[in-house]
Design a protein around this motif. Structure first.
Motif, PDB file in Angstrom:
ATOM      1  N   LEU A  52      54.027  15.249  32.685  1.00  0.00           N
ATOM      2  CA  LEU A  52      54.081  14.053  33.522  1.00  0.00           C
ATOM      3  C   LEU A  52      55.404  13.321  33.353  1.00  0.00           C
ATOM      4  CD1 LEU A  52      50.463  12.588  33.289  1.00  0.00           C
ATOM      5  CD2 LEU A  52      51.620  13.430  35.327  1.00  0.00           C
ATOM      6  N   LYS A  53      55.822  13.243  32.075  1.00  0.00           N
ATOM      7  CA  LYS A  53      57.120  12.607  31.801  1.00  0.00           C
ATOM      8  C   LYS A  53      58.247  13.370  32.498  1.00  0.00           C
ATOM      9  CE  LYS A  53      57.208  10.507  27.145  1.00  0.00           C
ATOM     10  NZ  LYS A  53      57.626  10.772  25.769  1.00  0.00           N
ATOM     11  N   GLU A  54      58.272  14.671  32.266  1.00  0.00           N
ATOM     12  CA  GLU A  54      59.346  15.484  32.826  1.00  0.00           C
ATOM     13  C   GLU A  54      59.303  15.525  34.340  1.00  0.00           C
ATOM     14  OE1 GLU A  54      59.380  19.082  29.562  1.00  0.00           O
ATOM     15  OE2 GLU A  54      60.706  19.201  31.311  1.00  0.00           O
ATOM     16  N   PHE A  55      58.119  15.492  34.872  1.00  0.00           N
ATOM     17  CA  PHE A  55      57.978  15.535  36.317  1.00  0.00           C
ATOM     18  C   PHE A  55      58.683  14.356  36.965  1.00  0.00           C
ATOM     19  CE2 PHE A  55      56.021  17.338  40.001  1.00  0.00           C
ATOM     20  CZ  PHE A  55      55.931  16.260  40.878  1.00  0.00           C
ATOM     21  N   GLY A  56      58.468  13.182  36.356  1.00  0.00           N
ATOM     22  CA  GLY A  56      59.136  12.001  36.872  1.00  0.00           C
ATOM     23  C   GLY A  56      60.643  12.144  36.818  1.00  0.00           C
ATOM     24  N   ALA A  57      61.124  12.671  35.685  1.00  0.00           N
ATOM     25  CA  ALA A  57      62.569  12.856  35.540  1.00  0.00           C
ATOM     26  C   ALA A  57      63.098  13.858  36.552  1.00  0.00           C
ATOM     27  CB  ALA A  57      62.893  13.326  34.113  1.00  0.00           C
ATOM     28  N   MET A  58      62.339  14.952  36.758  1.00  0.00           N
ATOM     29  CA  MET A  58      62.780  15.978  37.697  1.00  0.00           C
ATOM     30  C   MET A  58      62.810  15.447  39.117  1.00  0.00           C
ATOM     31  SD  MET A  58      61.648  19.846  38.578  1.00  0.00           S
ATOM     32  CE  MET A  58      60.720  20.240  37.146  1.00  0.00           C
ATOM     33  N   GLU A 114      52.220  16.048  44.577  1.00  0.00           N
ATOM     34  CA  GLU A 114      53.680  15.868  44.582  1.00  0.00           C
ATOM     35  C   GLU A 114      54.415  17.139  44.199  1.00  0.00           C
ATOM     36  OE1 GLU A 114      53.972  11.400  42.751  1.00  0.00           O
ATOM     37  OE2 GLU A 114      55.823  12.487  43.242  1.00  0.00           O
ATOM     38  N   PHE A 115      53.811  17.873  43.291  1.00  0.00           N
ATOM     39  CA  PHE A 115      54.447  19.093  42.835  1.00  0.00           C
ATOM     40  C   PHE A 115      54.654  20.047  43.990  1.00  0.00           C
ATOM     41  CE2 PHE A 115      55.810  21.778  39.437  1.00  0.00           C
ATOM     42  CZ  PHE A 115      55.616  23.053  39.937  1.00  0.00           C
ATOM     43  N   GLY A 116      53.595  20.158  44.827  1.00  0.00           N
ATOM     44  CA  GLY A 116      53.729  21.035  45.982  1.00  0.00           C
ATOM     45  C   GLY A 116      54.837  20.562  46.911  1.00  0.00           C
ATOM     46  N   ALA A 117      54.889  19.243  47.121  1.00  0.00           N
ATOM     47  CA  ALA A 117      55.934  18.700  47.990  1.00  0.00           C
ATOM     48  C   ALA A 117      57.323  18.947  47.401  1.00  0.00           C
ATOM     49  CB  ALA A 117      55.703  17.202  48.192  1.00  0.00           C
ATOM     50  N   MET A 118      57.441  18.771  46.085  1.00  0.00           N
ATOM     51  CA  MET A 118      58.740  18.972  45.443  1.00  0.00           C
ATOM     52  C   MET A 118      59.179  20.411  45.516  1.00  0.00           C
ATOM     53  SD  MET A 118      60.333  18.107  41.741  1.00  0.00           S
ATOM     54  CE  MET A 118      59.179  16.908  41.191  1.00  0.00           C
ATOM     55  N   ARG A 119      58.234  21.311  45.361  1.00  0.00           N
ATOM     56  CA  ARG A 119      58.574  22.728  45.430  1.00  0.00           C
ATOM     57  C   ARG A 119      59.107  23.077  46.809  1.00  0.00           C
ATOM     58  NH1 ARG A 119      53.719  25.770  43.760  1.00  0.00           N
ATOM     59  NH2 ARG A 119      52.983  24.722  45.635  1.00  0.00           N
ATOM     60  N   ASP A 120      58.468  22.517  47.843  1.00  0.00           N
ATOM     61  CA  ASP A 120      58.956  22.756  49.198  1.00  0.00           C
ATOM     62  C   ASP A 120      60.365  22.195  49.382  1.00  0.00           C
ATOM     63  OD1 ASP A 120      55.680  22.109  50.701  1.00  0.00           O
ATOM     64  OD2 ASP A 120      56.542  23.914  49.771  1.00  0.00           O
ATOM     65  N   LYS A 121      60.544  20.974  48.902  1.00  0.00           N
ATOM     66  CA  LYS A 121      61.859  20.332  49.041  1.00  0.00           C
ATOM     67  C   LYS A 121      62.931  21.141  48.328  1.00  0.00           C
ATOM     68  CE  LYS A 121      62.583  15.700  48.896  1.00  0.00           C
ATOM     69  NZ  LYS A 121      62.979  14.350  48.426  1.00  0.00           N
ATOM     70  N   ASP A 173      44.667  25.587  38.912  1.00  0.00           N
ATOM     71  CA  ASP A 173      45.839  25.030  39.561  1.00  0.00           C
ATOM     72  C   ASP A 173      46.750  24.384  38.525  1.00  0.00           C
ATOM     73  OD1 ASP A 173      43.942  23.986  42.445  1.00  0.00           O
ATOM     74  OD2 ASP A 173      45.199  25.749  42.139  1.00  0.00           O
ATOM     75  N   MET A 174      46.170  23.694  37.594  1.00  0.00           N
ATOM     76  CA  MET A 174      46.986  23.009  36.603  1.00  0.00           C
ATOM     77  C   MET A 174      47.650  23.992  35.652  1.00  0.00           C
ATOM     78  SD  MET A 174      45.315  19.419  35.567  1.00  0.00           S
ATOM     79  CE  MET A 174      45.321  18.074  36.751  1.00  0.00           C
ATOM     80  N   CYS A 175      46.987  25.093  35.383  1.00  0.00           N
ATOM     81  CA  CYS A 175      47.605  26.078  34.513  1.00  0.00           C
ATOM     82  C   CYS A 175      48.793  26.716  35.200  1.00  0.00           C
ATOM     83  CB  CYS A 175      46.577  27.150  34.128  1.00  0.00           C
ATOM     84  SG  CYS A 175      45.228  26.465  33.160  1.00  0.00           S
ATOM     85  N   ASN A 176      48.573  27.123  36.444  1.00  0.00           N
ATOM     86  CA  ASN A 176      49.710  27.647  37.195  1.00  0.00           C
ATOM     87  C   ASN A 176      50.805  26.598  37.304  1.00  0.00           C
ATOM     88  OD1 ASN A 176      48.698  30.205  37.686  1.00  0.00           O
ATOM     89  ND2 ASN A 176      47.660  29.601  39.567  1.00  0.00           N
ATOM     90  N   LEU A 177      50.370  25.332  37.417  1.00  0.00           N
ATOM     91  CA  LEU A 177      51.319  24.229  37.505  1.00  0.00           C
ATOM     92  C   LEU A 177      52.298  24.261  36.351  1.00  0.00           C
ATOM     93  CD1 LEU A 177      51.702  21.479  39.164  1.00  0.00           C
ATOM     94  CD2 LEU A 177      50.695  20.423  37.174  1.00  0.00           C
ATOM     95  N   LEU A 178      51.767  24.401  35.139  1.00  0.00           N
ATOM     96  CA  LEU A 178      52.637  24.412  33.973  1.00  0.00           C
ATOM     97  C   LEU A 178      53.609  25.582  34.041  1.00  0.00           C
ATOM     98  CD1 LEU A 178      50.264  23.438  31.033  1.00  0.00           C
ATOM     99  CD2 LEU A 178      52.262  22.190  31.856  1.00  0.00           C
ATOM    100  N   LYS A 179      53.091  26.736  34.472  1.00  0.00           N
ATOM    101  CA  LYS A 179      53.978  27.899  34.612  1.00  0.00           C
ATOM    102  C   LYS A 179      55.059  27.620  35.641  1.00  0.00           C
ATOM    103  CE  LYS A 179      51.396  32.238  33.851  1.00  0.00           C
ATOM    104  NZ  LYS A 179      50.734  33.336  34.565  1.00  0.00           N
ATOM    105  N   GLU A 180      54.621  27.176  36.808  1.00  0.00           N
ATOM    106  CA  GLU A 180      55.568  26.934  37.885  1.00  0.00           C
ATOM    107  C   GLU A 180      56.548  25.825  37.553  1.00  0.00           C
ATOM    108  OE1 GLU A 180      52.579  27.456  41.656  1.00  0.00           O
ATOM    109  OE2 GLU A 180      54.677  26.901  42.028  1.00  0.00           O
ATOM    110  N   PHE A 181      56.070  24.849  36.823  1.00  0.00           N
ATOM    111  CA  PHE A 181      56.936  23.724  36.480  1.00  0.00           C
ATOM    112  C   PHE A 181      58.136  24.196  35.680  1.00  0.00           C
ATOM    113  CE2 PHE A 181      57.595  19.249  36.219  1.00  0.00           C
ATOM    114  CZ  PHE A 181      58.367  19.088  35.079  1.00  0.00           C
ATOM    115  N   GLY A 182      57.841  25.090  34.717  1.00  0.00           N
ATOM    116  CA  GLY A 182      58.944  25.629  33.924  1.00  0.00           C
ATOM    117  C   GLY A 182      59.940  26.364  34.795  1.00  0.00           C
ATOM    118  N   ALA A 183      59.414  27.175  35.733  1.00  0.00           N
ATOM    119  CA  ALA A 183      60.292  27.924  36.615  1.00  0.00           C
ATOM    120  C   ALA A 183      61.120  26.989  37.498  1.00  0.00           C
ATOM    121  CB  ALA A 183      59.462  28.870  37.483  1.00  0.00           C
TER     122      ALA A 183
END
Lengths: 220, 220, 220
Positions: free
Chosen positions: B54-60, C56-63, A49-59
């Motif tokens: 984590l840093k960027e997530f907060g900013a986003m 939170e990431f999941g929630a943010m993606r939905d938002k 999940d965390m690996c996909n997280l990094l991918k998805e985060f960039g997107a």
């Protein structure tokens, strides 16, 4: 090496293996979850999940950037729409004198002193001059009432150019007459529109009879 | 302590060290990647990404919140723009009688029965009364045709106040005449505009000659 | 098992425990931070942030997905607003002949050759015909000036139907006369509006006196 040293080395090695596994999952170009291994089966439920997280985060960050630009563009378009056609110019005035205005032995600007509407304050009841505040197409219409003893002759001017005319002949037999005209004119900011009364002609003056009206149809 | 106990303690210590390193990277105020150490070199490719994450997530998340408010504001402005100036009021009606209307021995409201256009249904062809549905500036114009045997005398009223007039004298010699007038009026919701025909005057009635027209120029 | 093997197994077990703890935190339905244990106290400062992060990431993606749709909808509404009422139709033309036009022994279409304004190019000064480019409500107004020796009689037509009329009788005693009329008409795209001059009637022709004006009030 002491047993402690070996243990530490083994921790480092395990963490390294773990990290490599994790990085391998992150930088794995396929979206296929890495094949399950005995070790992966323990960590798969969480770290993939965390690996996909990094991918998805960039997107998501990229998408947010695109949306930010689109939102800014929408805000600008809304501002344009709000500012479009907000200038209001609407006027009616009557001559307002008590009885006949004229005849004079020279052409004069007919001053409509009894203002009924002057939205935009573009018409002066002191000079009889309308001044266009913005470029656009304007509508003007004049009506007159006049006694028959003299001619009635009105010209509507734009700057130094006559645009339309309303006139009648005098007649002993016709003791009063009416006339009028209308015109749509494209004006530049500052252009002036006014009514000239010809020498030796007259109109009837009260607050209700001989009028000058206009409005801004559209800015352009 | 047993070798196992020592090993476990060493694992805890290593994880603690690792975590401290990770937290150190997260809460490091500089955006500079922490200096590479021997241990970091193994984990740098992955966990520093997560620390920045984590840093960027907060900013986003903050940015998303800001954009959400801006989007809501834009939606409200679009709604305002859509509702602006949506009231349409446009009318033309002719007197519609077969021949002369009047003369009567008292002032009467001239009822234009032959409706040609009545967008907004603001004019009643039964009473001759126009009622402003919204506050704004309206344009009205009247034209009449009348035989010469009687005077033609029309007044355009707003509530109880005459605004403009169109009239002519009778004349044996002039068997027909025309007149008209126009005015822009600022009205409140509910204000009424109508035409009064003076006692002892008349107009020609058919569906085409004596008309009453108006439209809402702008709401305000 | 060798001490090394046992140590490795203990590492695996520790990581497994750690991962289970982490996943437990992630999938814990309550937002309460998992109770502190001795092990947690070391990892709490960092990995719980990461667990919340996944939530939170999941929630943010939905938002973000919701906002993307709202933004697209706003963009469409802005486009609609920009396209609304962008058609401009505004015209004025005068008859433009040198002197009297008519009388002819048949009805004719009065051709206003001296164009003063023709925004939208909807009026032909060759045929005298106005053609509605879009469905909507239009305003038309005509004014004429005519000598008294012949009748003046103008009809404003929409396709094959007379809408309003402006006329006067001839009179030896009244050597000139004026008249006019106005009407708001709802037209379909392609509807034609023009002025017919009755047989045996005439108007005065120059560039200023006998005019035909109109504009598109609103598309609908």
């Amino acid at each position: 090496m002491t047993p402690d040293g070996v243990a530490t080395q083994k921790i480092n090695f395990s963490i390294l293996l773990f990290v490599s596994l994790l990085c391998g999952l992150i930088f794995d170009q396929d979206d296929v979850i890495a094949p399950e291994t005995e070790r992966n089966s323990e960590i798969q439920s969480c770290f993939p999940d965390m690996c996909n997280l990094l991918k998805e985060f960039g997107a998501m960050r990229d998408k947010l950037g695109v949306m930010e630009n689109k939102l800014k563009d929408s805000e600008n378009q809304i501002l344009e729409l709000k500012n479009k056609d907000t200038t209001k110019v609407i006027l009616t005035a009557a001559v307002g004198s008590k009885g006949a205005m004229g005849p004079f032995n020279t052409d004069t600007t007919l001053i409509y002193r009894a203002v009924k509407t002057n939205i935009g304050n573009t018409y002066s009841p002191y000079t009889g001059i309308f001044t266009a505040p913005v470029a656009g197409v304007y509508y003007f219409t004049i009506f007159y009432h006049a006694g028959g003893s003299h001619q009635a002759k009105l010209y509507l001017y734009k700057n130094n150019e006559m645009m339309v005319r309303a006139q009648d002949h005098w007649s002993v037999f016709d003791t009063a007459d009416n006339g009028g005209n209308a015109v749509f004119l494209q004006l530049q900011q500052g252009d002036q529109v006014y009514v000239r009364m010809a020498a030796n002609s007259h109109v009837w003056g009260y607050d209700y009879d001989t009028t000058f009206s206009g409005f801004l149809v559209t800015q352009m």
